[in-house]
Design an enzyme around this catalytic site. Sequence first.
Site, mmCIF file in Angstrom:
data_model
loop_
_atom_site.group_PDB
_atom_site.id
_atom_site.type_symbol
_atom_site.label_atom_id
_atom_site.label_comp_id
_atom_site.label_asym_id
_atom_site.label_seq_id
_atom_site.Cartn_x
_atom_site.Cartn_y
_atom_site.Cartn_z
ATOM 1 N N SER B 152 0.688 -1.232 0.163
ATOM 2 C CA SER B 152 -0.197 0.121 0.079
ATOM 3 C C SER B 152 0.822 1.343 -0.163
ATOM 4 C CB SER B 152 -0.968 0.000 1.144
ATOM 5 O OG SER B 152 -2.149 0.625 1.050
ATOM 6 N N ARG B 222 -11.425 6.868 9.546
ATOM 7 C CA ARG B 222 -11.039 5.536 9.851
ATOM 8 C C ARG B 222 -12.073 4.586 9.210
ATOM 9 N NH1 ARG B 222 -7.019 1.768 9.506
ATOM 10 N NH2 ARG B 222 -7.470 -0.044 10.707
ATOM 11 N N ASP B 318 -8.600 -6.456 -4.567
ATOM 12 C CA ASP B 318 -8.245 -5.230 -4.143
ATOM 13 C C ASP B 318 -8.641 -4.157 -5.170
ATOM 14 O OD1 ASP B 318 -6.916 -2.954 -3.300
ATOM 15 O OD2 ASP B 318 -4.876 -3.856 -3.194
ATOM 16 N N HIS B 351 -8.035 -5.414 -0.468
ATOM 17 C CA HIS B 351 -6.646 -4.856 -0.219
ATOM 18 C C HIS B 351 -5.915 -5.364 1.048
ATOM 19 C CE1 HIS B 351 -3.632 -1.645 -0.537
ATOM 20 N NE2 HIS B 351 -4.052 -1.120 0.685
ATOM 21 N N ASP B 352 -6.601 -5.378 1.770
ATOM 22 C CA ASP B 352 -6.042 -5.796 3.367
ATOM 23 C C ASP B 352 -5.374 -7.237 3.204
ATOM 24 O OD1 ASP B 352 -6.002 -3.851 4.862
ATOM 25 O OD2 ASP B 352 -7.515 -4.546 6.237
#
Lengths: 225, 381
Positions: B152, B222, B318, B351-352
């Site tokens: 990232s 967040r 992602d 993505h994580d």
Amino acid sequence: MGPAVIHDAHGYPALRPDLDLLAGMVEPHARVLDIGCGDGVLLHYLDRVKGCDARGIELSQQGVQECVARGLSVIQGDVDHDLDYFPDDAFDVVVLSQTLQATRRPDLVIRNLVRIGRRAIVSFPNFAYWRCRAYLLLRGRMPRTEGLPYAWYDTPNIHLCTITDFVRLCAASDVRIKTALALDSHGRVVRRDAPGAYANLMGEIGMFVLERAPRISGGLDDTDA
Amino acid sequence: MGPDAGGASHIARLAVDEAMPLDCGRSLGPIDIAYTTHGRMNADRSNAVLICHALTGDQHVVGTHPVTGRAGWWETLVGPGRPIDTDRMFVICANILGGCMGSTGPASINPQTGTVWGTDFPLVTIADMVRAQKLLIDHLGIDRLFAVVGGSMGGMQVLQWAVSYPDRVFAAVPIATAARHSAQNIAFHEVGRQAIIADPQWHQGRYADHDTRPTKGLAVARMTAHITYLSEMALHTKFGRRLQDRQRMSYGFEADFQVESYLRHQGISFVDRFDANSYLYITRAMDYFDIAADHGGVLANAFRGSRVRFCLISFSSDWLFPTVESRTIARAINAVAGNVSFTEIDTDRGHDAFLLDEPVFARIVSGFMDGAAAHAGLVRP
């Protein structure tokens, strides 16, 4: 249990005879691009045994991951789209082993091969091999042989050709044939100087070393000395 | 238990004699960079691996985090016998410039005024973060990093390292990243920043003077960002439309759904460990990131003549840094006949995924690191 693996003098698994023949045509420490490198058997040999600066392109995710996990430099991509991104003369040798018949535009691929490499080594199944001819003639069905094991409906091969067809394509594309071999299904040479009727009938695989011809047309680099 | 009991935390004071020039035109110094190390440096200092953390990560890549008490963010990848093997490699992970876990950032004291910087802190870029990391690497006496690895925003730093200091990096592993931040990503960041700025406790960034913090705004930022880190499939599998601790809808605005409750938890736990102004600065640094723009608009020019061995990895689900971004970088490196590996990993975790236990991902990083070590002549201890 699988078959016992035969190792060569360096302790590496012995290459399939056609790949061994091909590897013998690559000089040590050359910059090599293996297109459609599969699980990286040839690439690994060139990288570790011949000290080549060897890179690969492979379509299948599994193949790429196998290669990268072996420490080889391979990108996930395909020959029809990714070759355009490479500069002229990026490699000493470009290898296209048993992949040409699966490309969308073999004519454009061949031009790209001799553009990005000083030399290209291409091998493909010869559709004019006598067994193919006999299969179609006698059974009236699309040939299935050792070299072409797929049914017509699930084959990755979309542009099958014969040795004669390939030679004509090279001539039309201003690509010079430096070496031409006809091989049997075990990768043994059945005919050198292959662009003849005999090779077209008896060769199960055609293997060619190509170079860019001088004064190439069609917008490609023509500075080749 | 962390996999590496031998880890150590340090803070280096850098740019002491001469302030470090920044892309924004201002300069900054002295600079504190907080970092951890794991494993041992070999005699010729050739086995150093710099790990670059993502937006909300920090230097605690492995081992217990001092604030959250949880395991390091890359325990799956870094440690003894892991793909980035601390038995073999000397791993360094630094809190970025502009961060809030010990490195100089907007929550630090401005030496000129003796008060917290707040929004007087100069705007830093990804390249500035890498400049500060390079000062640290110089400080540690390392001529060439064996590898720079990160996902990232960490992947952006990896790319920047390879482009800014190609002779100081042998191998680079940019994961789930891009050579520039997309309009969609900038848009999401702007939502997060506006949530912070709209919080009445933000006080134009001078909340330290008011002895308060814009925690609500930061939590919303967040929550928004967290959605982008997951995939629709991951959210669906994890929560679906299941209700939280109740049999029926409240017909109000309580957290009826599990997914709401989860996001609120993510937001609340984040504000305990993160500074709101830091969030503004770091997201801005990512927005400004565009390697091609820095090289006449041609990405390939950034890699011309580079001998760095690259390994690009993307994840199929992602949507924040989709595979096409990695493929673009791979093609740019191909365009200058550079050395690059690239693969997409099939996963529905979004993505994580780069932070999670993905066996194929681990195998690829491991194989690449081993192959690169062989080419670098790094022998096993």
